[in-house]
Design a protein around this motif. Structure first.
Motif, mmCIF file in Angstrom:
data_model
loop_
_atom_site.group_PDB
_atom_site.id
_atom_site.type_symbol
_atom_site.label_atom_id
_atom_site.label_comp_id
_atom_site.label_asym_id
_atom_site.label_seq_id
_atom_site.Cartn_x
_atom_site.Cartn_y
_atom_site.Cartn_z
ATOM 1 N N GLU A 128 0.828 -1.218 0.000
ATOM 2 C CA GLU A 128 0.000 0.000 0.000
ATOM 3 C C GLU A 128 0.863 1.270 0.000
ATOM 4 O O GLU A 128 0.652 2.166 -0.824
ATOM 5 C CB GLU A 128 -0.940 0.005 1.232
ATOM 6 C CG GLU A 128 -2.037 -1.044 1.187
ATOM 7 C CD GLU A 128 -1.545 -2.452 1.532
ATOM 8 O OE1 GLU A 128 -0.404 -2.578 2.052
ATOM 9 O OE2 GLU A 128 -2.282 -3.421 1.248
ATOM 10 N N ASN A 129 1.842 1.345 0.948
ATOM 11 C CA ASN A 129 2.560 2.633 1.009
ATOM 12 C C ASN A 129 3.520 2.808 -0.165
ATOM 13 O O ASN A 129 3.853 3.940 -0.530
ATOM 14 C CB ASN A 129 3.243 2.851 2.376
ATOM 15 C CG ASN A 129 4.410 1.925 2.653
ATOM 16 O OD1 ASN A 129 5.046 1.411 1.726
ATOM 17 N ND2 ASN A 129 4.709 1.732 3.936
ATOM 18 N N VAL A 130 3.894 1.706 -0.826
ATOM 19 C CA VAL A 130 4.742 1.849 -2.020
ATOM 20 C C VAL A 130 3.924 2.377 -3.207
ATOM 21 O O VAL A 130 4.436 3.116 -4.046
ATOM 22 C CB VAL A 130 5.427 0.490 -2.327
ATOM 23 C CG1 VAL A 130 5.907 0.402 -3.747
ATOM 24 C CG2 VAL A 130 6.568 0.259 -1.348
ATOM 25 N N MET A 131 2.652 2.037 -3.223
ATOM 26 C CA MET A 131 1.768 2.622 -4.249
ATOM 27 C C MET A 131 1.592 4.122 -3.985
ATOM 28 O O MET A 131 1.710 4.946 -4.904
ATOM 29 C CB MET A 131 0.392 1.929 -4.252
ATOM 30 C CG MET A 131 0.408 0.502 -4.753
ATOM 31 S SD MET A 131 0.958 0.336 -6.475
ATOM 32 C CE MET A 131 2.583 -0.347 -6.250
ATOM 33 N N ASP A 132 1.367 4.471 -2.718
ATOM 34 C CA ASP A 132 1.197 5.892 -2.366
ATOM 35 C C ASP A 132 2.476 6.669 -2.703
ATOM 36 O O ASP A 132 2.424 7.769 -3.248
ATOM 37 C CB ASP A 132 0.883 6.042 -0.872
ATOM 38 C CG ASP A 132 -0.451 5.387 -0.516
ATOM 39 O OD1 ASP A 132 -0.697 5.161 0.680
ATOM 40 O OD2 ASP A 132 -1.229 5.075 -1.446
ATOM 41 N N THR A 133 3.641 6.035 -2.412
ATOM 42 C CA THR A 133 4.923 6.706 -2.696
ATOM 43 C C THR A 133 5.078 6.954 -4.193
ATOM 44 O O THR A 133 5.481 8.034 -4.625
ATOM 45 C CB THR A 133 6.084 5.824 -2.174
ATOM 46 O OG1 THR A 133 5.975 5.729 -0.748
ATOM 47 C CG2 THR A 133 7.437 6.416 -2.553
ATOM 48 N N GLN A 134 4.729 5.935 -5.002
ATOM 49 C CA GLN A 134 4.886 6.101 -6.457
ATOM 50 C C GLN A 134 3.846 7.058 -7.037
ATOM 51 O O GLN A 134 4.068 7.656 -8.085
ATOM 52 C CB GLN A 134 4.886 4.736 -7.163
ATOM 53 C CG GLN A 134 6.118 3.905 -6.828
ATOM 54 C CD GLN A 134 6.189 2.599 -7.598
ATOM 55 O OE1 GLN A 134 6.753 2.531 -8.696
ATOM 56 N NE2 GLN A 134 5.605 1.548 -7.044
ATOM 57 N N ARG A 135 2.742 7.253 -6.312
ATOM 58 C CA ARG A 135 1.799 8.297 -6.735
ATOM 59 C C ARG A 135 2.466 9.669 -6.541
ATOM 60 O O ARG A 135 2.380 10.534 -7.396
ATOM 61 C CB ARG A 135 0.509 8.243 -5.877
ATOM 62 C CG ARG A 135 -0.448 7.131 -6.247
ATOM 63 C CD ARG A 135 -1.187 7.413 -7.505
ATOM 64 N NE ARG A 135 -2.362 6.555 -7.709
ATOM 65 C CZ ARG A 135 -2.879 6.320 -8.929
ATOM 66 N NH1 ARG A 135 -2.303 6.851 -10.002
ATOM 67 N NH2 ARG A 135 -3.942 5.552 -9.075
ATOM 68 N N ILE A 136 3.196 9.818 -5.412
ATOM 69 C CA ILE A 136 3.839 11.122 -5.096
ATOM 70 C C ILE A 136 5.014 11.375 -6.061
ATOM 71 O O ILE A 136 5.199 12.485 -6.558
ATOM 72 C CB ILE A 136 4.329 11.142 -3.627
ATOM 73 C CG1 ILE A 136 3.110 11.130 -2.689
ATOM 74 C CG2 ILE A 136 5.242 12.334 -3.359
ATOM 75 C CD1 ILE A 136 3.444 10.940 -1.220
ATOM 76 N N ILE A 137 5.774 10.311 -6.379
ATOM 77 C CA ILE A 137 6.887 10.483 -7.334
ATOM 78 C C ILE A 137 6.329 10.871 -8.701
ATOM 79 O O ILE A 137 6.850 11.722 -9.392
ATOM 80 C CB ILE A 137 7.724 9.187 -7.408
ATOM 81 C CG1 ILE A 137 8.407 8.918 -6.056
ATOM 82 C CG2 ILE A 137 8.747 9.270 -8.539
ATOM 83 C CD1 ILE A 137 9.074 7.538 -5.971
ATOM 84 N N GLY A 138 5.222 10.193 -9.074
ATOM 85 C CA GLY A 138 4.514 10.599 -10.296
ATOM 86 C C GLY A 138 5.056 10.000 -11.585
ATOM 87 O O GLY A 138 4.841 10.559 -12.667
ATOM 88 N N ALA A 139 5.744 8.861 -11.504
ATOM 89 C CA ALA A 139 6.244 8.228 -12.735
ATOM 90 C C ALA A 139 5.074 7.768 -13.602
ATOM 91 O O ALA A 139 4.007 7.439 -13.089
ATOM 92 C CB ALA A 139 7.135 7.031 -12.397
ATOM 93 N N ASP A 140 5.275 7.730 -14.906
ATOM 94 C CA ASP A 140 4.217 7.325 -15.836
ATOM 95 C C ASP A 140 3.926 5.827 -15.715
ATOM 96 O O ASP A 140 2.792 5.400 -15.815
ATOM 97 C CB ASP A 140 4.645 7.646 -17.278
ATOM 98 C CG ASP A 140 4.929 9.133 -17.436
ATOM 99 O OD1 ASP A 140 3.964 9.874 -17.672
ATOM 100 O OD2 ASP A 140 6.091 9.543 -17.248
ATOM 101 N N ILE A 141 4.988 5.041 -15.516
ATOM 102 C CA ILE A 141 4.827 3.594 -15.335
ATOM 103 C C ILE A 141 5.424 3.241 -13.977
ATOM 104 O O ILE A 141 6.568 3.623 -13.692
ATOM 105 C CB ILE A 141 5.545 2.801 -16.451
ATOM 106 C CG1 ILE A 141 4.978 3.189 -17.826
ATOM 107 C CG2 ILE A 141 5.381 1.294 -16.228
ATOM 108 C CD1 ILE A 141 5.722 2.574 -19.012
ATOM 109 N N ILE A 142 4.638 2.570 -13.133
ATOM 110 C CA ILE A 142 5.142 2.194 -11.801
ATOM 111 C C ILE A 142 5.066 0.677 -11.649
ATOM 112 O O ILE A 142 4.284 0.002 -12.335
ATOM 113 C CB ILE A 142 4.350 2.911 -10.679
ATOM 114 C CG1 ILE A 142 2.947 2.322 -10.506
ATOM 115 C CG2 ILE A 142 4.287 4.415 -10.932
ATOM 116 C CD1 ILE A 142 2.230 2.839 -9.265
#
Ligand SMILES: Nc1nc2cc3nc(NCCc4ccc(CCO)cc4)[nH]c3cc2c(=O)[nH]1
Length: 376
Positions: A128-142
């Motif tokens: 869960e928190n790795v998804m939230d982190t990658q939302r904040i980073i904002g990469a196109d592909i996570i």
């Protein structure tokens, strides 16, 4: 994200395509330079990365989370803005980096606790928190949060590891699908196939990953020390099952020969630190083979680094000069060698793409594999 298949080779599984993202279109097969901490090491001004026509760069959740940290990235409006890169970015989820960079770590059902390799502080990564982190980073592909199964490992460990990766994948999808992008453009989540070097586990994992019906699929747990033949055998099993109409990303691969062989097995996307990490100690990849520029034999070779290359530094600097810079540990040496290798990798995959389109890929690949493996 949209993937368009443009050409399929007649003698192998190689294919050419295009991936449309919110930050532009990527032509495949593609090599993604690893800009771990938001930069491609030694090539710090990414205008230079522009020069080498890099279409997409790779970041790391683990590194970016620790430094510069999520607060800075959020305030910057995401990683694209922070590094002023307006093309696509892909971020790895941190699973592999925790496994490969930290000693003290515990893997539990909830997630992975680890100590920062920077200051020893304690952290917990969960799906869960790795998804939230990658939302904040904002990469196109996570990437999904997975366990990169260590190599070698016994069958039971591999089976339990992939079962947990599959449970974590469900949690990643639930979290990702119930949260919104933060900066006004869509992001795409890729699941990751595991199964170590066991054929039946790879088949089981590929079927499970395909069943999530996401917009692209990744293959993990390879390029972790297994023999190349094992890597190719597992890739073949998995590309047999992953849907043709979705891009396939083989993580952490590899040498130029690995890349060509895996393109022939139906892989579209690659990343590896090899071109930049090995450049710093003088390993140069060229059309004729591998050069260890520190070798005595280049001492008074004043020919260009690579005459056929259209990269300026390859034409204006000699092998003797680059040998001198690398042996003197000059930063310029690392910069030139890194630029050269990145440019070579990007040339290689673009050449493969054009030959898949004009139907000359298979013979060219077999010829290149022989040349690229030799030491000059
Ligand atoms: N989330 C996730 N990420 C991965 C990254 C990987 N990267 C690799 N291999 C990189 C191996 C690699 C490491 C260093 C050098 C330079 C020194 O010669 C070259 C290759 N395998 C990998 C597997 C996974 C994986 O399953 N899951």
């Amino acid at each position: 994200m949209k993937f368009t298949l443009q050409a399929q080779d007649n003698f192998s599984r190689a294919r050419a395509g295009e991936i449309e993202t919110a930050h532009g279109t990527i032509k495949t097969p593609i090599f993604m330079p690893v800009g771990t901490a938001g930069t491609v090491k030694a090539v710090h001004q990414h205008e230079l990365v522009n020069d080498i026509q890099a279409q997409i760069i790779l970041g790391n959740t683990y590194h970016l989370y620790l430094r510069p940290g999520l607060d800075v990235l959020n305030k910057a409006g995401g990683l694209h803005k922070f590094i002023n890169w307006d093309r696509p970015i892909l971020t790895d989820s941190g699973g592999y980096q925790v496994y490969s960079l930290t000693e003290v770590r515990k893997i539990k059902e909830e997630g992975v606790t680890f100590r920062s390799h920077i200051d020893g502080s304690k952290h917990l990564f969960t799906p869960e928190n790795v998804m939230d982190t990658q939302r904040i980073i904002g990469a196109d592909i996570i990437m999904a949060f997975d366990e990169c199964t260590p190599y070698p490992c016994d069958y039971n460990y591999a089976r339990r590891s992939l079962d947990m990766t599959h449970r974590w994948l469900k949690r990643c999808c639930d979290r990702f699908d119930s949260t919104e992008p933060l900066y006004g453009y869509d992001q795409t989540l890729f699941p990751i196939v595991q199964g170590s070097v066991y054929k039946d586990l790879r088949e089981k994992s590929a079927e499970k990953i395909a069943s999530f019906n996401r917009e692209g699929n990744a293959i993990g747990g390879l390029s972790v020390g297994e023999p190349a033949e094992e890597m190719y055998a597992m890739t073949e099993v998995v590309t047999n099952i992953l849907p043709k109409e979705k891009p396939r990303y083989l993580m952490g691969v590899g040498t130029p020969v690995n890349i060509l062989e895996n393109i022939a097995l139906g892989i579209d996307m690659f990343d590896c630190v090899m071109p930049t990490r090995n450049a710093r100690n003088g390993m140069l990849f060229t059309r004729e083979g591998i050069i260890n520029i520190k070798n005595e034999k280049w001492k008074d070779d004043f020919s260009p680094i690579e005459a056929e290359s259209d990269l300026l530094v390859d034409q204006i600097h000699s092998k003797a000069y680059l040998r001198h810079l690398i042996r003197s540990q000059e930063i310029l040496g690392a910069q030139i060698a890194s630029l050269h290798n990145l440019h070579f990798y990007l040339w290689l995959v673009n050449e493969a793409r054009e030959r898949i389109i004009d139907g000359t890929f298979y013979d060219w690949k077999n010829k290149m594999v022989v040349k690229l493996g030799q030491r000059l």
